[in-house]
Design an enzyme around this catalytic site. Structure first.
Site, short mmCIF file in Angstrom:
data_model
loop_
_atom_site.label_atom_id
_atom_site.label_comp_id
_atom_site.label_asym_id
_atom_site.label_seq_id
_atom_site.Cartn_x
_atom_site.Cartn_y
_atom_site.Cartn_z
CD GLU A 184 24.91 5.57 45.23
OE1 GLU A 184 24.63 4.85 44.25
OE2 GLU A 184 24.11 5.84 46.14
CB THR A 202 20.37 4.14 47.46
OG1 THR A 202 21.48 4.17 46.57
CG2 THR A 202 20.79 4.71 48.81
CG ASP A 246 24.34 2.02 47.81
OD1 ASP A 246 25.24 1.64 47.05
OD2 ASP A 246 23.72 3.10 47.65
CG HIS A 247 23.10 0.12 44.57
ND1 HIS A 247 23.75 0.60 43.45
CD2 HIS A 247 22.56 1.20 45.17
CE1 HIS A 247 23.60 1.91 43.38
NE2 HIS A 247 22.89 2.31 44.42
CG HIS A 274 24.33 7.93 41.93
ND1 HIS A 274 23.79 7.87 40.67
CD2 HIS A 274 23.40 7.40 42.78
CE1 HIS A 274 22.59 7.33 40.74
NE2 HIS A 274 22.33 7.03 42.00
#
Length: 634
Positions: A254, A298, A472-473, A413
């Site tokens: 994440e 995500t 993921d990003h 996150h």
């Protein structure tokens, strides 16, 4: 003293001017839009006006002044909420709201803590025009109580509104040719059309995409199929099947960006475990690897990894196209006898995962109900990574082998809050609370990954598995460029911002002894063919846009969802062409062929998704179903 009689339509004029000025101020205070010349500044200034003239002008059809004023106030309040929602959304995502996002209400509860971080006391400014209009209604004496507007006057008014719109579109076309046909960049649309016209255009685009499926037929897949076949990359013989028969464990890390790898923060190593993997003899570490997600974040990365297709430009495929036919990596591995599953300690309906995983042919979803969340194990998005990994390995130990498990971490996150006992290093010292906490959160995830590897070994799962991990990003948006500039010691230009979209990608094959750092330019869309080839699964008939990164035919070319790209020699970002080696601006002509190809490839991906075109494709034979239908007719 007798109050002055104001002209009949004073409230209308006040509403238009107040909303217009407020919107222009919001452009400069809430959105980080690069203005390069006076033409762009002029477009920015006039872009809201045509819509405001039109929408407020509808009040002219009301005969009663009371009804007219009520319409103006209600309209003004709605516009204020729309603009404010975009500002708050932009603070977190550095992007603008789209229609599908507005209807993702099932996600709103889980987004609470992140949203609260993006709300400030000064946001009351967004509603100053509402206050001004209500005050004007209360204190100004407006003449002509009946004030019926003649048709000729209304016609002249709306002709003026249309003239302003065409002036806006004309200037935008001069400044940005083909703006409405190359609409991958929402910021460019807002900058040239204004936020309100942008939302109207978004409604048109979304309606068009829904109509595409109803009107689609297999013939649309012919051109896409030809493109895919012409850009295939043959797997390298010594890599194909290197992990044949092993369990596949894929970890979505994440919000992990590559700038923390092999780096420190005020003398503290941020990712000691991942750093060790970059030098591990059994690990391929891709140091020039990019995320390619859009608004779906995500869920977009999941979609890209499973399908080797791009997410959508205006929403999350997981939400908008959960009923489509897809040929996922899970489906291919099901055919090979794998037990396919996803592990994610969050609500099963978040991002519509429970429905989408069925479309992706995933056999089992271990959601939050599959875990025991003990006191102290919870994080605002679900479950902390360390207990999540520990219990996930317990689940794996009970699975039939070989299995394909994809694990989605949660702790790292936004807003990156950690309990004190989980803060393994001090916070950073910038003016960004987000970046300050980010390093601590990343350090915790790194520790969780180390323990995860140890648990796999303890359960006897490690030696017969291949472990794939990817960021993921991004975690730190462009809103924190000042703090990032402080940390990196250089200005964050559009070029540097594009390079910051690099995320770590690891392929760990225990006891293989073939690992190394790979500097090939690659992206998430390449994961599917790469992993399947390592497992010995052929993909020559698959409808995928990525390519095996180990192949000699793999091209150094990564496309971003907004139409930007990175090659080994060029970077196209912020509508500017850069030399990838120096970071300096270069001739746009050098980038143009890649710009055209990026537009084409994104368009093909959108066609497949919006038209649900894979329902016309036979994965086993590699034939278009329209071809089969024609054969039957003959």
């Amino acid at each position: 003293m007798k109050k002055k009689n104001w002209p009949t339509h004073s409230i209308l004029v006040i509403a238009i001017v107040a909303t217009w000025i407020k919107t222009y101020v919001v452009y400069h205070t809430s959105f980080d839009m690069k203005i390069e010349n006076m033409m762009q500044q002029a477009i920015l200034f006039i872009s809201p006006l045509s819509f405001l003239l039109f929408v407020y002008g509808l009040s002219l059809f009301f005969k009663s002044p009371k009804a007219r004023n009520r319409y103006i106030v209600i309209t003004n309040l709605i516009l204020a909420i729309v603009l404010y929602a975009n500002a708050v959304f932009y603070r977190f995502f550095t992007d603008f709201i789209t229609l599908p996002v507005l209807f993702q209400t099932s996600n709103f509860g889980d987004l609470g803590s992140s949203a609260m971080e993006s709300i400030y006391i000064t946001d009351i400014f967004f509603f100053t025009d509402v206050v001004i209009i209500i005050a004007a209604l209360k204190w100004l004496k407006i003449g002509d109580k009946i004030s019926i507007v003649k048709p000729a006057q209304r016609k002249a008014y709306f002709v003026l509104s249309a003239a302003v719109l065409f002036l806006n579109l004309g200037l935008a076309e001069i400044e940005r040719p083909q703006l409405l046909t190359r609409s991958f960049d929402r910021e460019m649309l807002v900058k040239n059309l204004g936020p309100y016209n942008y939302h109207l255009y978004d409604i048109y685009i979304q309606s068009k995409s829904h109509a595409q499926r109803a009107l689609a037929d297999g013939s649309e897949l012919v051109e896409v199929n030809n493109y895919v076949r012409s850009n295939q990359a043959e797997p390298k013989a010594e890599m194909f099947g290197l992990a044949d028969g092993r369990n596949l464990i894929v970890v979505s890390m994440e919000s992990l960006q590559n700038f923390v790898i092999n780096n420190d923060m005020n003398g503290y190593e941020v990712t000691p475990f991942l750093n060790s993997l970059t030098k591990d003899k059994d690990t391929f570490y891709f140091s020039n690897f990019y995320h390619q997600t859009g608004l779906g974040k995500t869920s977009d990365s999941e979609f890209i990894v499973e399908n080797s297709l791009y997410g959508l430009g205006g929403g999350a495929v997981f939400f908008t196209h959960g009923g489509n036919k897809f040929h996922s990596m899970a489906e291919s591995l099901n055919e090979e006898g794998y037990y396919t599953n996803v592990m994610h300690p969050n609500n099963k309906s978040f991002w519509n995962r429970d429905m989408m995983y069925q479309a992706l042919s995933i056999q089992k979803f271990y959601d939050v109900n599959s875990y025991e969340v003990k006191e102290g194990d919870a994080v605002n998005w679900g479950m902390k990574d360390i207990p999540f990994f520990e219990q996930s390995v317990d689940h794996m130990a009970q699975m039939p082998q070989p299995f394909y498990s994809r694990l989605i971490t949660l702790t790292n996150h936004h807003p990156f809050d950690l309990d004190v006992e989980d803060q393994l290093i001090p916070a950073y010292n910038s003016n960004s609370r987000t970046l300050n906490k980010y390093f601590q959160s990343v350090r915790y995830m790194d520790e969780a990954l180390k323990l995860f590897f140890e648990d796999l070994k303890a359960q006897g799962l490690y030696d017969n598995s291949i472990i794939v991990m990817y960021g993921d990003h991004y975690g730190i948006s462009e809103n924190h460029n000042a703090a990032m500039s402080q940390y990196l010691g250089k200005e964050i230009t559009p070029y540097e911002s594009a390079k910051l979209q690099r995320v770590p990608f690891f392929v760990h094959i225990p006891n293989s002894g073939v690992g190394k750092e790979v500097t090939e330019t690659a992206g998430q869309i390449d994961i599917r063919p790469t992993v399947l080839h390592l497992l010995g699964v052929e993909t020559a008939k698959d409808m995928q846009l990525g390519a095996d990164v180990f192949s000699n035919d793999h091209e150094d070319f990564v496309i971003f969802r907004d139409g930007g790209f990175v090659t080994d020699k060029l970077v196209y970002a912020g509508n500017t062409c850069f030399d990838n080696e120096t970071g300096e601006e270069t001739d746009m002509a050098s980038c143009q062929p890649y710009i055209d190809r990026a537009t084409q490839e994104l368009g093909y991906s959108d066609q497949i998704i919006n038209g649900d075109l894979l329902r016309f494709y036979d994965l086993k034979t590699g034939n278009l179903l329209i071809d089969e239908a024609e054969k039957e007719e003959q």
